[in-house]
Design a protein around this motif. Structure first.
Motif, PDB file in Angstrom:
ATOM      1  N   UNK A 125       0.852  -1.175   0.000  1.00  0.00           N
ATOM      2  CA  UNK A 125       0.000   0.000   0.000  1.00  0.00           C
ATOM      3  C   UNK A 125       0.891   1.229   0.000  1.00  0.00           C
ATOM      4  N   UNK A 126       0.456   2.256  -0.721  1.00  0.00           N
ATOM      5  CA  UNK A 126       1.297   3.445  -0.826  1.00  0.00           C
ATOM      6  C   UNK A 126       1.274   4.247   0.477  1.00  0.00           C
ATOM      7  N   UNK A 127       2.322   5.038   0.660  1.00  0.00           N
ATOM      8  CA  UNK A 127       2.512   5.789   1.901  1.00  0.00           C
ATOM      9  C   UNK A 127       1.370   6.778   2.163  1.00  0.00           C
ATOM     10  N   UNK A 128       0.805   7.364   1.112  1.00  0.00           N
ATOM     11  CA  UNK A 128      -0.271   8.335   1.300  1.00  0.00           C
ATOM     12  C   UNK A 128      -1.511   7.681   1.907  1.00  0.00           C
ATOM     13  N   UNK A 129      -1.878   6.505   1.403  1.00  0.00           N
ATOM     14  CA  UNK A 129      -3.045   5.812   1.955  1.00  0.00           C
ATOM     15  C   UNK A 129      -2.778   5.332   3.381  1.00  0.00           C
ATOM     16  N   UNK A 130      -1.586   4.869   3.648  1.00  0.00           N
ATOM     17  CA  UNK A 130      -1.243   4.459   5.011  1.00  0.00           C
ATOM     18  C   UNK A 130      -1.373   5.657   5.955  1.00  0.00           C
ATOM     19  N   UNK A 131      -0.924   6.812   5.501  1.00  0.00           N
ATOM     20  CA  UNK A 131      -1.027   8.028   6.305  1.00  0.00           C
ATOM     21  C   UNK A 131      -2.487   8.390   6.568  1.00  0.00           C
ATOM     22  N   UNK A 132      -3.349   8.254   5.562  1.00  0.00           N
ATOM     23  CA  UNK A 132      -4.784   8.519   5.744  1.00  0.00           C
ATOM     24  C   UNK A 132      -5.361   7.562   6.785  1.00  0.00           C
ATOM     25  N   UNK A 133      -5.032   6.279   6.681  1.00  0.00           N
ATOM     26  CA  UNK A 133      -5.532   5.283   7.635  1.00  0.00           C
ATOM     27  C   UNK A 133      -5.063   5.609   9.050  1.00  0.00           C
ATOM     28  N   UNK A 134      -3.793   5.942   9.207  1.00  0.00           N
ATOM     29  CA  UNK A 134      -3.258   6.285  10.528  1.00  0.00           C
ATOM     30  C   UNK A 134      -3.931   7.535  11.087  1.00  0.00           C
ATOM     31  N   UNK A 135      -4.112   8.536  10.235  1.00  0.00           N
ATOM     32  CA  UNK A 135      -4.764   9.775  10.662  1.00  0.00           C
ATOM     33  C   UNK A 135      -6.181   9.501  11.145  1.00  0.00           C
ATOM     34  N   UNK A 136      -6.919   8.685  10.408  1.00  0.00           N
ATOM     35  CA  UNK A 136      -8.294   8.357  10.791  1.00  0.00           C
ATOM     36  C   UNK A 136      -8.336   7.562  12.092  1.00  0.00           C
ATOM     37  N   UNK A 137      -7.430   6.626  12.261  1.00  0.00           N
ATOM     38  CA  UNK A 137      -7.383   5.844  13.496  1.00  0.00           C
ATOM     39  C   UNK A 137      -7.091   6.749  14.691  1.00  0.00           C
ATOM     40  N   UNK A 138      -6.102   7.619  14.561  1.00  0.00           N
ATOM     41  CA  UNK A 138      -5.763   8.528  15.657  1.00  0.00           C
ATOM     42  C   UNK A 138      -6.901   9.514  15.928  1.00  0.00           C
ATOM     43  N   UNK A 139      -7.567   9.965  14.863  1.00  0.00           N
ATOM     44  CA  UNK A 139      -8.685  10.907  15.012  1.00  0.00           C
ATOM     45  C   UNK A 139      -9.854  10.268  15.764  1.00  0.00           C
ATOM     46  N   UNK A 140     -10.081   8.986  15.546  1.00  0.00           N
ATOM     47  CA  UNK A 140     -11.135   8.286  16.301  1.00  0.00           C
ATOM     48  C   UNK A 140     -10.791   8.291  17.787  1.00  0.00           C
ATOM     49  N   UNK A 141      -9.536   8.028  18.101  1.00  0.00           N
ATOM     50  CA  UNK A 141      -9.124   7.940  19.501  1.00  0.00           C
ATOM     51  C   UNK A 141      -9.056   9.290  20.192  1.00  0.00           C
ATOM     52  N   UNK A 142      -8.685  10.338  19.458  1.00  0.00           N
ATOM     53  CA  UNK A 142      -8.599  11.649  20.119  1.00  0.00           C
ATOM     54  C   UNK A 142      -9.850  12.500  19.917  1.00  0.00           C
ATOM     55  N   UNK A 143     -10.818  11.974  19.144  1.00  0.00           N
ATOM     56  CA  UNK A 143     -12.087  12.663  18.966  1.00  0.00           C
ATOM     57  C   UNK A 143     -12.060  13.827  17.997  1.00  0.00           C
ATOM     58  N   UNK A 144     -10.991  13.956  17.219  1.00  0.00           N
ATOM     59  CA  UNK A 144     -10.890  15.101  16.310  1.00  0.00           C
ATOM     60  C   UNK A 144     -11.723  14.949  15.044  1.00  0.00           C
ATOM     61  N   UNK A 145     -12.165  13.724  14.732  1.00  0.00           N
ATOM     62  CA  UNK A 145     -13.067  13.484  13.607  1.00  0.00           C
ATOM     63  C   UNK A 145     -14.203  12.580  14.077  1.00  0.00           C
ATOM     64  N   UNK A 146     -15.402  12.817  13.550  1.00  0.00           N
ATOM     65  CA  UNK A 146     -16.553  11.962  13.863  1.00  0.00           C
ATOM     66  C   UNK A 146     -16.506  10.712  12.978  1.00  0.00           C
ATOM     67  N   UNK A 147     -17.331   9.711  13.315  1.00  0.00           N
ATOM     68  CA  UNK A 147     -17.411   8.500  12.489  1.00  0.00           C
ATOM     69  C   UNK A 147     -17.767   8.843  11.036  1.00  0.00           C
ATOM     70  N   UNK A 148     -18.789   9.687  10.775  1.00  0.00           N
ATOM     71  CA  UNK A 148     -19.089  10.025   9.372  1.00  0.00           C
ATOM     72  C   UNK A 148     -17.920  10.716   8.658  1.00  0.00           C
ATOM     73  N   UNK A 149     -17.177  11.553   9.374  1.00  0.00           N
ATOM     74  CA  UNK A 149     -16.016  12.214   8.760  1.00  0.00           C
ATOM     75  C   UNK A 149     -14.918  11.203   8.449  1.00  0.00           C
ATOM     76  N   UNK A 150     -14.703  10.261   9.347  1.00  0.00           N
ATOM     77  CA  UNK A 150     -13.697   9.220   9.130  1.00  0.00           C
ATOM     78  C   UNK A 150     -14.083   8.365   7.930  1.00  0.00           C
ATOM     79  N   UNK A 151     -15.349   7.951   7.879  1.00  0.00           N
ATOM     80  CA  UNK A 151     -15.823   7.144   6.753  1.00  0.00           C
ATOM     81  C   UNK A 151     -15.617   7.900   5.441  1.00  0.00           C
TER      82      UNK A 151
END
Length: 133
Positions: free
Chosen positions: A1-27
């Motif tokens: 998987x390319x680095x950009x997509x991995x970065x998106x996945x990591x950002x979304x995972x961290x955002x779920x844990x710190x509350x910076x993005x909602x579930x609909x925003x993550x999706x």
């Protein structure tokens, strides 16, 4: 998987844990990056993100307190989902994870294509939640 997509996945995972993005925003973010879904594994403490071509990336999650209970309580899982959807002041994804494990949830599979989440227990009992319209 390319680095950009991995970065998106990591950002979304961290955002779920710190509350910076909602579930609909993550999706929305994951769909825009080309993902078709992801799986959360509370026993392994990881999240795997899937692309339509079969490629995937697995990322370790922050450890949620407690172990996965032996009995799966679908009613409690449904209550927790409603709690998350209402997003009250006392909601956090970390608390959701801890409570889901206590309710016997071993993990869940999110399907963007199927617009649903399948929660499952250690004995493969399930509870299905469809995305709100």
């Amino acid at each position: 998987m390319d680095a950009e997509r991995i970065s998106v996945a990591e950002t979304c995972l961290h955002a779920a844990h710190d509350g910076s993005l909602s579930f609909p925003e993550i999706v929305g973010t994951l769909i825009a990056a080309g993902f078709e879904g992801y799986a959360v594994d509370y026993r392994r403490n990881s999240q795997t993100f899937y692309l339509p071509d079969g490629d995937s990336v697995t990322i370790d999650m922050r450890l949620a307190a407690g172990n996965v209970a032996a009995a799966f309580d679908a009613t409690e899982i449904e209550r927790l989902v409603r709690w998350a959807q209402a997003n009250p002041a006392d909601y956090s994804y970390v608390a959701f994870c801890e409570k889901a494990k206590a309710a016997g949830c071993a993990g869940y599979l999110v399907s963007f294509l199927g617009r649903r989440v399948v929660y499952f227990g250690r004995t493969a009992e399930t509870h299905v939640e469809h995305f709100p319209k």
